[in-house]
Scaffold this motif. Structure first.
Motif, short mmCIF file in Angstrom:
data_model
loop_
_atom_site.label_atom_id
_atom_site.label_comp_id
_atom_site.label_asym_id
_atom_site.label_seq_id
_atom_site.Cartn_x
_atom_site.Cartn_y
_atom_site.Cartn_z
N SER A 217 14.81 -3.85 -25.44
CA SER A 217 13.56 -3.94 -24.69
C SER A 217 13.53 -3.06 -23.45
CB SER A 217 13.31 -5.39 -24.26
OG SER A 217 14.32 -5.82 -23.35
N GLY A 218 14.71 -2.59 -23.01
CA GLY A 218 14.79 -1.83 -21.76
C GLY A 218 14.73 -2.70 -20.52
N LYS A 219 14.83 -3.99 -20.69
CA LYS A 219 14.71 -4.94 -19.58
C LYS A 219 16.05 -5.15 -18.89
CE LYS A 219 13.42 -9.77 -18.70
NZ LYS A 219 12.90 -11.02 -19.33
N ALA A 220 16.08 -4.90 -17.58
CA ALA A 220 17.29 -5.14 -16.80
C ALA A 220 17.44 -6.63 -16.52
CB ALA A 220 17.24 -4.36 -15.49
N THR A 221 18.65 -7.12 -16.64
CA THR A 221 18.91 -8.54 -16.39
C THR A 221 19.77 -8.78 -15.16
OG1 THR A 221 20.79 -8.42 -17.93
CG2 THR A 221 18.67 -9.15 -18.82
N ASP B 294 10.30 8.35 -25.45
CA ASP B 294 10.09 7.44 -26.58
C ASP B 294 11.14 6.34 -26.67
OD1 ASP B 294 12.26 8.91 -27.33
OD2 ASP B 294 11.47 9.52 -29.30
N THR B 295 11.72 5.96 -25.53
CA THR B 295 12.67 4.85 -25.49
C THR B 295 12.31 3.93 -24.33
OG1 THR B 295 14.99 4.21 -25.19
CG2 THR B 295 14.28 6.25 -24.13
N PRO B 296 12.52 2.61 -24.47
CA PRO B 296 12.25 1.70 -23.36
C PRO B 296 13.35 1.71 -22.30
CG PRO B 296 13.08 0.46 -25.22
CD PRO B 296 12.91 1.88 -25.70
N ASN B 297 14.47 2.34 -22.63
CA ASN B 297 15.61 2.38 -21.70
C ASN B 297 15.50 3.62 -20.81
OD1 ASN B 297 16.86 0.11 -23.10
ND2 ASN B 297 17.27 1.57 -24.73
N HIS C 210 11.99 -7.24 -14.72
CA HIS C 210 12.26 -6.17 -15.70
C HIS C 210 13.07 -5.01 -15.14
CE1 HIS C 210 10.98 -3.93 -19.44
NE2 HIS C 210 11.45 -2.94 -18.70
N THR C 211 12.75 -4.54 -13.93
CA THR C 211 13.26 -3.26 -13.42
C THR C 211 14.29 -3.47 -12.29
OG1 THR C 211 11.16 -2.18 -13.95
CG2 THR C 211 12.61 -1.06 -12.38
N ALA C 212 15.52 -3.03 -12.53
CA ALA C 212 16.55 -3.08 -11.49
C ALA C 212 16.21 -2.08 -10.40
CB ALA C 212 17.92 -2.78 -12.08
N TYR C 213 16.38 -2.49 -9.14
CA TYR C 213 16.00 -1.63 -8.02
C TYR C 213 17.01 -1.77 -6.89
CZ TYR C 213 13.70 0.14 -3.87
OH TYR C 213 13.44 0.83 -2.71
N ILE C 214 17.27 -0.62 -6.22
CA ILE C 214 17.98 -0.62 -4.94
C ILE C 214 17.47 0.60 -4.17
CG2 ILE C 214 19.97 0.72 -5.78
CD1 ILE C 214 21.72 -1.03 -3.88
N THR C 215 17.28 0.46 -2.86
CA THR C 215 16.73 1.55 -2.06
C THR C 215 17.69 2.73 -1.99
OG1 THR C 215 15.34 0.06 -0.77
CG2 THR C 215 15.85 2.19 0.21
N ASP C 216 18.98 2.47 -1.81
CA ASP C 216 19.95 3.57 -1.88
C ASP C 216 21.27 3.07 -2.41
OD1 ASP C 216 21.90 5.83 -0.92
OD2 ASP C 216 19.89 6.60 -0.56
N VAL C 217 21.79 3.78 -3.39
CA VAL C 217 23.04 3.41 -4.04
C VAL C 217 24.23 3.65 -3.11
CG1 VAL C 217 24.56 3.96 -5.99
CG2 VAL C 217 22.10 3.88 -6.32
N GLY C 218 24.08 4.61 -2.19
CA GLY C 218 25.15 4.90 -1.24
C GLY C 218 25.86 6.20 -1.54
N MET C 219 27.09 6.30 -1.08
CA MET C 219 27.84 7.55 -1.08
C MET C 219 29.26 7.32 -1.56
SD MET C 219 28.93 9.70 2.33
CE MET C 219 30.33 8.65 2.74
N GLY D 201 8.45 -2.81 -14.50
CA GLY D 201 7.97 -3.13 -15.83
C GLY D 201 7.88 -1.94 -16.76
N ARG D 202 8.00 -0.72 -16.19
CA ARG D 202 7.91 0.49 -17.02
C ARG D 202 9.24 1.21 -17.16
NH1 ARG D 202 3.53 4.52 -15.31
NH2 ARG D 202 3.91 3.95 -13.13
N CYS D 203 10.19 0.87 -16.31
CA CYS D 203 11.51 1.51 -16.35
C CYS D 203 12.59 0.43 -16.28
CB CYS D 203 11.69 2.47 -15.17
SG CYS D 203 10.60 3.90 -15.24
#
Length: 255
Positions: free
Chosen positions: A243-247, A139-142, A187-196, A164-166
């Motif tokens: 809004s839960g929107k990543a900038t 129940d949160t947009p974040n 809207h959604t921040a993404y990276i394939t792998d954050v690393g180690m 757009g959903r996360c």
């Protein structure tokens, strides 16, 4: 708000190195919430009460895991008793623990979801179907998703599926930081792998000679944590808590 997400922490040396840098990191990036993948944080793989407590005491709000969630017998006592510790939500019914938690920031909430992929991994429920069930109950947009998966294609697909959903879809498991950080769908921040976070001059945190011998001779070996100097991989995600929107998403490497 600013989220700090730290990639797979490997062994005692990785925990100690992260602890030595955490205060500086939080000040430098004005961090509001911190998530750490700790499935390899114990000496010799997995997670233990000791390594979990160290991650929490150094400032983690949530600790996520993955396919090594239950590698250590000592971990059994952790999952049902600690809301801040997650295992993949799409593990079979009846498995101890939980895969979603919510951080109350007053007046905003941040949900953290732990999901595991299926390509070249253990057989778990389809993550694409299961994540829909999970999101329906939040129940949160974040919403921050740790997608623990081997295949780049599966991670990419999940990023687009959840755009757009996360707030963020952040890949873990492969221990090698990728340089494809982006904002999907505005809207959604993404990276394939954050690393180690662990020994830099190693094979995924393990002594390189041991892994070379495994590949060369095809015989069983005992993995040992590398004693080489450590580095830290992570990302900082800036987002609007209303809004839960990543900038913005920024890769972080510290030595």
């Amino acid at each position: 708000m600013n989220l700090l997400f730290i990639g797979d922490v490997v062994g005692q040396s990785g925990c100690d190195f992260l602890e030595s840098r955490m205060y500086q990191l939080k000040r430098e990036y004005d961090i509001d919430v911190t998530v750490i993948n700790g499935e390899n944080s114990a000496q010799g793989n997995g997670i233990t009460p000791q390594s979990y407590r160290q991650l929490i005491n150094m400032g983690a709000d949530v600790v996520t895991t993955g396919n090594h969630s239950f590698r250590r017998r000592e971990a059994a006592e952790l999952y049902d008793d600690n809301e801040a510790l997650l295992r993949p939500a799409n593990y079979p019914d009846g498995v101890m623990g939980h895969g979603v938690t919510c951080i109350d920031m007053c007046p905003y909430k941040i949900a953290v979801v732990n999901i595991m992929g299926t390509m070249y991994m253990e057989a778990v429920e389809n993550p694409f179907n299961y994540v829909d069930k999970v999101l329906a109950d939040i129940d949160t947009p974040n919403i921050i998703v740790d997608f623990h998966a081997e295949a780049t294609s599966e991670k990419k697909a999940m990023g687009f599926y959840l755009q757009g959903r996360c707030t963020a879809v952040l890949g873990t498991h492969t221990h090698v930081q990728t340089s494809d950080e982006t904002i999907l769908g505005g809207h959604t921040a993404y990276i394939t792998d954050v690393g180690m976070t662990g020994a830099e001059l190693s094979v995924l945190g393990v002594e390189s000679d041991i892994v070379i011998n495994k590949f060369k001779y095809l015989t069983p070996v005992k993995f040992e944590e590398s004693k080489k100097p450590c580095f830290l991989n992570g990302v900082v995600v800036q987002f609007d808590e209303k809004s839960g929107k990543a900038t913005n998403i920024k890769r972080v490497i510290k030595r």
